[in-house]
Structure formats: structure tokens, C-alpha cells
Scaffold this motif. Structure first.
Motif, PDB file in Angstrom:
ATOM      1  N   HIS A 290       0.049   6.329   1.780  1.00 37.55           N
ATOM      2  CA  HIS A 290       0.345   4.935   1.442  1.00 37.55           C
ATOM      3  C   HIS A 290       1.439   4.827   0.375  1.00 37.55           C
ATOM      4  CE1 HIS A 290      -3.546   4.477   3.427  1.00 37.55           C
ATOM      5  NE2 HIS A 290      -3.255   3.203   3.582  1.00 37.55           N
TER       6      HIS A 290
ATOM      7  N   VAL B  54      -3.821   2.756  -8.092  1.00 38.29           N
ATOM      8  CA  VAL B  54      -2.739   2.742  -7.094  1.00 38.29           C
ATOM      9  C   VAL B  54      -1.418   3.197  -7.703  1.00 38.29           C
ATOM     10  CG1 VAL B  54      -3.794   0.942  -5.676  1.00 38.29           C
ATOM     11  CG2 VAL B  54      -2.254   0.290  -7.547  1.00 38.29           C
TER      12      VAL B  54
ATOM     13  N   PRO C 145       2.408   1.890   5.548  1.00 37.47           N
ATOM     14  CA  PRO C 145       1.347   2.713   4.964  1.00 37.47           C
ATOM     15  C   PRO C 145       0.258   3.000   5.978  1.00 37.47           C
ATOM     16  CG  PRO C 145       2.016   1.008   3.431  1.00 37.47           C
ATOM     17  CD  PRO C 145       2.722   0.729   4.717  1.00 37.47           C
TER      18      PRO C 145
ATOM     19  N   ARG D 211      -0.036   4.156  -4.291  1.00 33.59           N
ATOM     20  CA  ARG D 211       1.202   3.558  -3.781  1.00 33.59           C
ATOM     21  C   ARG D 211       2.420   3.911  -4.624  1.00 33.59           C
ATOM     22  NH1 ARG D 211      -2.047  -1.246  -3.375  1.00 33.59           N
ATOM     23  NH2 ARG D 211      -0.843  -2.189  -5.073  1.00 33.59           N
ATOM     24  N   ASN D 212       2.210   4.171  -5.917  1.00 34.03           N
ATOM     25  CA  ASN D 212       3.347   4.381  -6.821  1.00 34.03           C
ATOM     26  C   ASN D 212       3.131   5.669  -7.607  1.00 34.03           C
ATOM     27  OD1 ASN D 212       4.250   1.547  -6.265  1.00 34.03           O
ATOM     28  ND2 ASN D 212       2.378   1.095  -7.382  1.00 34.03           N
TER      29      ASN D 212
ATOM     30  N   SER E 141       4.531   4.067  -1.589  1.00 30.47           N
ATOM     31  CA  SER E 141       5.662   3.166  -1.373  1.00 30.47           C
ATOM     32  C   SER E 141       6.744   3.345  -2.432  1.00 30.47           C
ATOM     33  CB  SER E 141       5.190   1.712  -1.356  1.00 30.47           C
ATOM     34  OG  SER E 141       4.597   1.360  -2.581  1.00 30.47           O
TER      35      SER E 141
END
Length: 617
Positions: free
Chosen positions: A281, A226, A331, A252-253, A283
Motif C-alpha cells: 500500500h 500508516v 494499493p 502508506r508513507n 504511496s
């Protein structure tokens, strides 16, 4: 808070497999790279073979298994430390998960064999002398002692048939040094400087195929990634990683820090604007250190426009360049949500994590520092004088309140009448100490006063070999120094436990360190410490366990412990330490007494003789 294990802006600690310098015997050499400051395990084994032959007239070849949980550089430092002198490895080669090294003498090889069984990065190392050494010809896929890159095949095999498998094995080895222990964070920064990449003759800055191969293998090995860092790779375009969303759909990152991206449109290939598999997704995004940041932010109202352009591409981003921003969508919902709908709120509670480090450099520093510090604190406390700054400050606070864990409150071993007198003599509990003079006098200022204070405290033993018993947070910050110019320091907050000697009482503690880099030639640098201590705040209390910071149990971990609750696990651990029963018999014994710890302890002396020998460790 940023999720990245490395932002690529500073030195990289143990190097993640890149070039190495001459290793020195270091009290601060970290024994682990997986987040645990692992102490050395005691273990030895007889020589695997009676004689050895090296790759030259004098050198000896040794094979190593069990090293893949750590990096090559960390292993070399670890071996230097455990042998007690530089191992002086002449060359390193790989076949699958076996590392082949050549050392200059049989004496060093024999010292390495004695380390068989020792733990490194969560696994046991196995060493073997090669009576019939594997020969790597000059054109083989090897990484020699100068870090040079060669290409070819292993002698005795078919070069053409082995090429693809060799590349795959090397990339698998690379990934094992660059994925965190949970298998969720992938560090692909500084690839051009990686020895394994160099050994393949690859140039990641010009050959996009190497990135695609890495992503394909990474997705197969670690499907739950992720977090990805692509920092410091010289990217002018992201076309070579345009399929990132296809391989890691739950990403996500993402860090693209310190590259050469000059136009915001370079992000299109990762977003719905230019990709059929966008990062829906995402973030957190980091673009700091790219020309595009300055170009955007220097425009009128640049900050707002910059955020808007990024969120046009990634509407779910809530952290941009390590600053919070309001996401436009949740997301999986690429369209913006209506302001005030509340859908942008994060869901609480957040999952528990045992360790937080701002980046990999800080993580490496914290691991190395804590391993060395507690080794000296327990075994040679006077040696700590080398790592406290001349102006260092130390304070101790004693928390005498009762622990909150119901098991601890009913555990007779941890509820002995603990005598805090020695600690109270130097305690600086500001909630109780109202006198200004007492507050000043109880603060140890200067190296001499600090050492006087810590040397009068009882001897201790910290269970650093058991990573789950410790938790730490580490981050970097800038503070004014005596000349009022910014100074970079690291703050490390560690929570854990120790056993007081000789009472055998167990205490919980919190310790906050403020660390500064050790200057070349300083006493700290001479013993291998990466830093000096400028502030040390210690809090001790009655033992209260360690389960509060452990991540939530997965189904697999619950099954492996038989579905025990955290309280039952703690009870079993305490009983096992006292009785030396095996784990299986400890659980059987407690179940027999209905998990009544006090009754189980009181009855044990009477039934000890009736238990079979295999019930004990």
C-alpha cells in the motif's frame, strides 16, 4: 503533499527525548507536543507529604505522573517555564509510567508540587514528594543528568526477572514520545541519539534486535500506523526492518532519508521481490540523502530509470522524494495498470485534517512560536517588539461579509452590532483599496511602525488552551535575502478565534507569519523565541466557528457527544459559556426547547432559580 512529520534534515526542536542543555525561563517554551499550543492551566494542590528526602544530602526526589503525552525535553522546558526558573533536574529514572526526578532543593520540589493539576500535552500532571525515595543503584536502568547510559536493575528487586519488563517499559515510553496524537505516524529517526535507547545500552546501528523489539511493541500499541520515518539512522542495509510490512500492513508513507543505502536492491527486502509481506500500500517513499540517489540520478536518463526501479519494487508509489510520480497500480494491486485506465486517479474528497506541518522540526517551531506569540499578544503586547525584525512588515485586512454558518447567523451573541472602526482605520483590503498611496500607507513597514499598528488594536484573549479552536499549516521554504542568496524561512498560516476586550465580541481570524531563525544574542533569542517575524498578515471577520477544519467524527466521538450535529455542538458550547451550565444540563436544556437557541437564551433568566445546584459548573 508529503505526509511526513520529520525529514531529519534540520534541528529537531524540542528534541524528542534526546540530550538537553541548560533550560532557561522562556516565554516561548511550548506547553504541548501533540499539535496543540496549550496554555498553562491554573491548578494547585496541597503538598502530598509533609517532608521529603532526596537521593543525596541536599537533593529531593519527586515522582511525576501524566507526562507521557509529551517528550522528556518538552516537559523539562515546560517545568522551567512554569516554575519561573531552571528546575536543574539532577537525574531522571523511570518505572512504568512514573518518572522519578531529583532536584537540588526542597524549595524547587515545593514549587513543582504547586503545579499539580496543570495540563501538559493533553493530560494533567501529578507531582509527589518521595518521603521514602525509590533508590536506583549505580547499575540501574537510568538516564542521568549527563545523558549517560547504565544497565542493571532497581534496588530491592530481582534484576534478572525485571530486565525484560524494564526494556519493554522503556520502549513503550520511547514510542509514546514518537507517535502522533492520532496514533498513525511513527518517528523512528535519530534513534542512536535517543536518551531512552542509550539508557538501555543499545546500539541501533549495530544491533538489529532493538528495531525488531520496537516494531513489535509499536504494532501492539498503535496498530493503525500508516506513516513511518526511519531517517538519519545510518542504515547501510534494511535487513533489521525487513518485517515492516508484517507489523504495519497498511503502511502508506515511508522515509529512509539521510541513511547510507548505496544500492537500490537494498529495497528488495521490503518489496514483493524479496519479501512475503511487502509494502503493497506504499504511496510515498523518501530516499533523499542516500548515496543510491546520486548514483542513480547521475546516470544517463537517470531520473526516469530511478523512478522505474523504485516502482518495480513499489508500483503503488505516487510520491517519490517529495515529487509526484504516476503510480503503476492501486494499493493492494502489485501489478501495473494500463495507462489511461483512470485507476491511478485519487479518490476525492480527501479527509479533513486540522493541522499540516511539513516535518517535525517545523511542527515544533510552530507550536513553540504560536504559544509564545499569543501569550505576549494577549498579556504583554509591547513585548512583541523583541521578536519582530527591524525590517518586518505588518498588514491587517477586515472582512465585513456575513458568516456562512446558519447557526452563527442566528446566534444573537455573535451577531451583535460589531464596531469595526478601530480595525478599519488600519485595514488594507486590496479588494476595496484602489488608491496606490493608500495601499502603501496602510502597510506597516519596520519594527517601529509594526508596533505602533498592533498596539492601537483592541486588547484580546485567544483560547489557546483549547486546541480544537485553532488550525495551522506550517512549511519551510527558501527565499532570496538582501544579498540575493537563499535564506531559509518558515511560513505558518493559523486560523482561529479571539475575544475582544472589553466588548467580549468574538472574532474569527486568519494570520500568516513568515519567520526566520533567531540569531544567538538577539533580543528574540534572549527571551527564548526560536525565530523572528519578518512578515505578519492578519485578517479578521465575524465569528464563524471552528468545525470546518475538525477531522470527520468517528463513531466513538459521535457517541460521546450524544450524536449531536456540528451545529448543535456549537450551539451547546455558546449556551454553556453564557449560562455556566454543565455539559449534561446544557444539552437537556436545549432539547427541552427543541434546540431553539434564541428561545432558550431568552427563557433562561426566568428558570435559572428552579435549576438544582449541580446543574451549574
Amino acid at each position: 503533499m508529503s505526509q511526513f512529520f520529520n525529514q531529519g534534515g534540520r534541528g529537531r526542536g524540542r528534541g524528542r527525548g534526546r540530550g538537553r542543555g541548560q533550560s532557561n525561563h522562556s516565554l516561548f517554551a511550548a506547553g504541548s507536543v501533540d499539535g496543540a499550543f496549550d496554555a498553562s492551566a491554573n491548578g494547585s494542590a496541597p503538598f502530598s507529604e509533609a517532608s521529603a528526602f532526596g537521593t543525596t544530602d541536599k537533593s529531593v526526589q519527586v515522582s511525576i505522573k501524566g507526562w507521557r503525552g509529551g517528550t522528556e525535553a518538552a516537559l523539562i522546558k515546560f517545568l522551567d517555564n512554569k516554575v519561573g526558573r531552571p528546575v536543574n533536574i539532577e537525574n531522571i529514572n523511570y518505572i512504568g509510567d512514573i518518572m522519578y526526578i531529583s532536584v537540588p532543593s526542597r524549595d524547587i520540589a515545593q514549587d513543582l508540587l504547586k503545579l499539580t493539576g496543570i495540563r501538559f500535552a493533553g493530560d494533567k500532571l501529578s507531582f509527589q514528594l518521595r518521603t521514602h525515595p525509590v533508590k536506583f543503584r549505580a547499575g540501574a536502568n537510568t538516564r542521568d543528568s549527563l545523558g549517560g547510559a547504565n544497565t542493571g536493575g532497581i534496588e530491592g528487586g530481582s534484576t534478572s526477572s525485571n530486565d525484560s519488563s524494564i526494556v519493554k517499559d522503556r520502549l513503550m515510553t520511547l514510542l509514546q514520545t514518537r507517535v502522533d496524537i492520532q496514533g498513525s505516524s511513527l518517528d523512528l529517526s535519530f534513534l542512536a541519539q535517543d536518551n531512552i535507547i542509550a539508557s538501555l545500552g543499545a546500539d541501533p546501528l549495530r544491533d538489529g534486535k532493538i528495531f525488531k523489539a520496537i516494531l513489535v511493541i509499536a504494532a501492539q500499541m498503535y496498530p493503525n500506523i500508516v506513516t513511518v520515518s526511519l531517517a538519519n539512522n545510518g542504515f547501510q542495509s534494511l535487513k533489521s526492518v525487513a518485517d515492516l510490512g508484517a507489523y504495519f500492513p497498511m503502511l502508506r508513507n515511508l522515509s529512509l532519508m539521510n541513511n547510507m543505502l548505496s544500492n537500490i536492491s537494498e529495497l528488495d527486502c521490503l518489496s514483493s521481490i524479496g519479501s512475503t509481506v511487502p509494502l503493497s500500500h506504499l504511496s510515498e517513499l523518501i530516499l533523499l540523502g542516500n548515496p543510491v540517489c546520486d548514483a542513480e540520478l547521475n546516470q544517463p536518463n537517470g531520473s526516469a530509470i530511478y523512478v522505474d526501479k523504485v516502482q518495480q519494487r513499489f508500483p503503488t508509489v505516487s510520491m517519490l522524494d517529495m515529487n509526484p510520480v504516476t503510480p503503476r497500480a492501486q494499493p493492494g494491486q502489485p501489478t501495473a495498470t494500463a495507462p489511461g485506465s483512470g485507476s491511478e486517479s485519487k479518490i476525492l474528497p480527501f479527509p479533513t485534517e486540522q493541522i499540516f506541518a511539513e516535518n517535525q522540526g517545523i511542527s515544533d517551531l510552530a507550536n513553540a512560536f504560536l504559544a509564545g506569540f499569543f501569550g505576549l499578544y494577549d498579556g504583554n503586547r509591547a513585548g512583541l517588539a523583541d521578536i519582530y525584525d527591524q525590517t518586518a512588515q505588518f498588514s491587517l485586512m477586515v472582512d465585513t461579509t456575513q458568516p456562512t454558518s446558519s447557526f452563527i447567523q442566528n446566534n444573537p451573541d455573535s451577531q451583535k452590532h460589531i464596531d469595526f472602526t478601530t480595525y478599519l482605520n488600519v485595514s488594507r483590503n486590496l479588494a476595496r483599496t484602489k488608491s496606490h498611496q493608500k495601499r502603501i500607507s496602510s502597510l506597516a513597514s519596520g519594527k517601529t511602525a509594526v508596533m505602533q499598528a498592533i498596539l492601537q488594536l483592541p486588547a484580546t484573549q485567544h483560547p489557546v488552551q483549547d486546541a480544537q479552536r485553532f488550525s495551522y499549516d506550517a512549511w519551510e521554504m527558501h527565499v532570496p535575502n538582501s544579498e540575493s542568496s537563499p535564506q531559509t524561512v518558515a511560513t505558518v498560516v493559523v486560523h482561529g478565534e479571539f475575544t475582544e476586550q472589553p466588548t467580549r465580541n468574538v472574532f474569527s481570524f486568519d494570520r500568516v507569519f513568515v519567520l526566520a531563525p533567531a540569531l544567538p544574542g538577539s533580543p528574540a533569542a534572549s527571551i527564548g523565541s526560536p525565530c523572528i517575524i519578518i512578515n505578519d498578515m492578519l485578517t479578521i471577520r465575524k465569528y464563524n466557528g471552528f468545525h470546518s477544519w475538525l477531522p470527520e467524527q468517528t463513531e466513538a466521538s459521535t457517541t460521546s457527544t450524544g450524536g449531536l450535529t456540528a451545529e448543535q455542538q456549537e450551539m451547546a458550547r455558546a449556551l454553556q459559556e453564557q449560562t455556566r451550565l454543565t455539559a449534561e444540563w446544557t444539552i437537556k436544556y436545549l432539547e427541552n426547547y427543541g434546540w431553539n437557541y434564541q428561545v432558550a437564551v431568552s427563557e433562561f433568566p426566568q428558570i435559572r432559580g428552579s435549576l438544582p445546584p449541580d446543574a451549574f459548573q
